[in-house]
Design a protein around this motif. Structure first.
Motif, short mmCIF file in Angstrom:
data_model
loop_
_atom_site.label_atom_id
_atom_site.label_comp_id
_atom_site.label_asym_id
_atom_site.label_seq_id
_atom_site.Cartn_x
_atom_site.Cartn_y
_atom_site.Cartn_z
N PRO A 148 0.82 -1.25 -0.09
CA PRO A 148 0.08 -0.12 -0.02
C PRO A 148 0.80 1.28 0.07
CG PRO A 148 -0.76 -1.42 1.61
CD PRO A 148 0.62 -2.19 1.20
N GLU A 149 0.27 2.39 -0.60
CA GLU A 149 1.04 3.59 -0.44
C GLU A 149 1.30 4.08 0.98
OE1 GLU A 149 0.27 8.09 -2.22
OE2 GLU A 149 -0.87 6.43 -3.10
N GLY A 150 2.61 4.53 0.94
CA GLY A 150 2.97 4.74 2.15
C GLY A 150 3.72 3.81 3.05
N ARG A 151 3.64 2.64 2.59
CA ARG A 151 4.19 1.48 3.40
C ARG A 151 5.47 0.84 2.53
NH1 ARG A 151 3.70 0.60 8.15
NH2 ARG A 151 3.66 -1.51 8.00
N GLU A 152 6.10 1.54 1.63
CA GLU A 152 7.23 1.10 0.85
C GLU A 152 8.30 1.13 1.73
OE1 GLU A 152 5.08 3.80 -0.02
OE2 GLU A 152 4.38 3.44 -1.95
N ARG A 153 8.61 2.02 2.54
CA ARG A 153 9.72 2.27 3.48
C ARG A 153 9.87 1.01 4.30
NH1 ARG A 153 11.22 3.50 8.58
NH2 ARG A 153 13.24 4.48 8.54
N ASP A 154 8.64 0.34 4.83
CA ASP A 154 8.52 -0.78 5.81
C ASP A 154 8.98 -1.96 5.07
OD1 ASP A 154 7.96 0.50 8.02
OD2 ASP A 154 5.94 0.16 7.66
N ALA A 155 8.44 -2.16 3.65
CA ALA A 155 8.72 -3.37 2.66
C ALA A 155 10.17 -3.55 2.45
CB ALA A 155 8.01 -2.96 1.38
N ARG A 156 10.65 -2.19 2.20
CA ARG A 156 12.15 -2.28 1.76
C ARG A 156 13.22 -2.52 3.10
NH1 ARG A 156 12.90 -0.85 -3.21
NH2 ARG A 156 11.44 0.58 -4.04
N LEU A 157 12.59 -2.05 4.36
CA LEU A 157 13.27 -2.35 5.50
C LEU A 157 13.29 -3.96 5.64
CD1 LEU A 157 14.77 -1.43 8.15
CD2 LEU A 157 12.36 -1.38 9.24
N ALA A 158 12.04 -4.62 5.53
CA ALA A 158 12.19 -6.04 5.62
C ALA A 158 13.17 -6.81 4.49
CB ALA A 158 10.60 -6.39 5.39
N VAL A 159 13.13 -6.21 3.38
CA VAL A 159 13.98 -6.72 2.26
C VAL A 159 15.49 -6.91 2.87
CG1 VAL A 159 15.11 -6.44 0.01
CG2 VAL A 159 12.53 -6.32 0.39
N GLN A 160 15.70 -5.58 3.08
CA GLN A 160 17.24 -5.26 3.68
C GLN A 160 17.61 -6.06 4.81
OE1 GLN A 160 16.95 -1.14 4.40
NE2 GLN A 160 17.18 -0.65 2.20
N ASN A 161 16.71 -6.90 5.68
CA ASN A 161 16.85 -7.23 6.68
C ASN A 161 16.77 -8.76 6.84
OD1 ASN A 161 17.35 -5.36 9.56
ND2 ASN A 161 16.02 -4.33 8.21
N CYS A 162 16.50 -9.38 5.67
CA CYS A 162 16.24 -10.66 5.41
C CYS A 162 17.69 -11.29 5.18
CB CYS A 162 15.39 -10.82 4.25
SG CYS A 162 15.33 -12.80 3.74
N PRO A 163 18.28 -12.09 5.91
CA PRO A 163 19.78 -12.57 5.91
C PRO A 163 19.70 -13.74 4.86
CG PRO A 163 18.46 -13.60 8.00
CD PRO A 163 17.67 -12.41 7.37
N GLU A 164 18.69 -14.14 4.40
CA GLU A 164 18.78 -15.09 2.94
C GLU A 164 18.40 -14.46 1.88
OE1 GLU A 164 20.03 -17.77 4.06
OE2 GLU A 164 19.67 -17.44 6.09
N ARG A 165 18.26 -13.01 2.04
CA ARG A 165 17.91 -12.11 0.76
C ARG A 165 16.65 -13.04 -0.06
NH1 ARG A 165 21.22 -8.08 0.55
NH2 ARG A 165 23.25 -8.24 1.41
N ALA A 166 15.64 -13.50 0.75
CA ALA A 166 14.39 -14.09 0.01
C ALA A 166 13.46 -13.32 -0.48
CB ALA A 166 14.21 -15.32 1.14
N ILE A 167 13.65 -12.02 -0.19
CA ILE A 167 12.51 -11.18 -0.48
C ILE A 167 12.80 -10.25 -1.78
CG2 ILE A 167 10.95 -9.53 0.31
CD1 ILE A 167 11.58 -10.19 3.16
N ASP A 168 11.95 -10.43 -2.83
CA ASP A 168 12.16 -9.72 -4.04
C ASP A 168 11.14 -8.57 -4.04
OD1 ASP A 168 14.39 -11.28 -4.89
OD2 ASP A 168 12.97 -12.81 -5.29
N VAL A 169 11.63 -7.36 -4.56
CA VAL A 169 10.68 -6.21 -4.77
C VAL A 169 10.58 -6.04 -6.30
CG1 VAL A 169 10.47 -3.65 -4.77
CG2 VAL A 169 11.31 -4.91 -2.65
N ILE A 170 9.37 -5.95 -6.88
CA ILE A 170 8.83 -5.86 -8.05
C ILE A 170 8.22 -4.50 -8.27
CG2 ILE A 170 7.43 -6.70 -9.97
CD1 ILE A 170 7.34 -9.25 -8.12
N ASP A 171 9.00 -3.68 -8.98
CA ASP A 171 8.32 -2.35 -9.26
C ASP A 171 7.09 -2.30 -10.13
OD1 ASP A 171 10.07 -0.66 -7.27
OD2 ASP A 171 11.58 -0.85 -8.90
N VAL A 172 5.96 -1.84 -9.86
CA VAL A 172 5.02 -1.96 -10.78
C VAL A 172 4.41 -0.50 -11.26
CG1 VAL A 172 2.46 -2.58 -10.82
CG2 VAL A 172 3.96 -3.74 -9.54
N LEU A 173 4.72 -0.16 -12.50
CA LEU A 173 3.93 1.13 -12.94
C LEU A 173 2.60 1.24 -12.85
CD1 LEU A 173 6.09 0.94 -16.14
CD2 LEU A 173 6.72 2.34 -14.22
N ARG A 174 2.18 2.36 -12.07
CA ARG A 174 0.83 2.24 -11.99
C ARG A 174 0.25 3.59 -12.83
NH1 ARG A 174 0.42 2.57 -5.42
NH2 ARG A 174 1.05 0.71 -5.00
#
Length: 69
Positions: free
Chosen positions: A41-67
């Motif tokens: 959701p809009e405004g939660r991008e920072r939290d999503a990226r924080l989770a990505v950065q803190n995953c020790p296995e780098r198992a989370i991927d971010v997909i940028d979606v053009l709106r």
């Protein structure tokens, strides 16, 4: 933006759902899961990226979606 978890890489550390519990959950064995369709959701991008950065296995991927406006 969307997030997805590569289940082959996830080791169940739980940092994703600890840092962003409204975006990530856990399955019956404690492995991370994406809640809903993975759209951040809009405004939660920072939290999503924080989770990505803190995953020790780098198992989370971010997909940028053009709106479209």
């Amino acid at each position: 933006m969307k997030v997805k978890i590569d289940s082959a890489r996830c080791q169940g550390h739980g940092r994703c759902y600890d840092l962003a519990p409204d975006l990530f959950g856990e399955d019956d064995e404690g492995y991370g899961t994406v809640l809903g369709d993975g759209v951040v959701p809009e405004g939660r991008e920072r939290d999503a990226r924080l989770a990505v950065q803190n995953c020790p296995e780098r198992a989370i991927d971010v997909i940028d979606v053009l709106r479209e406006a």
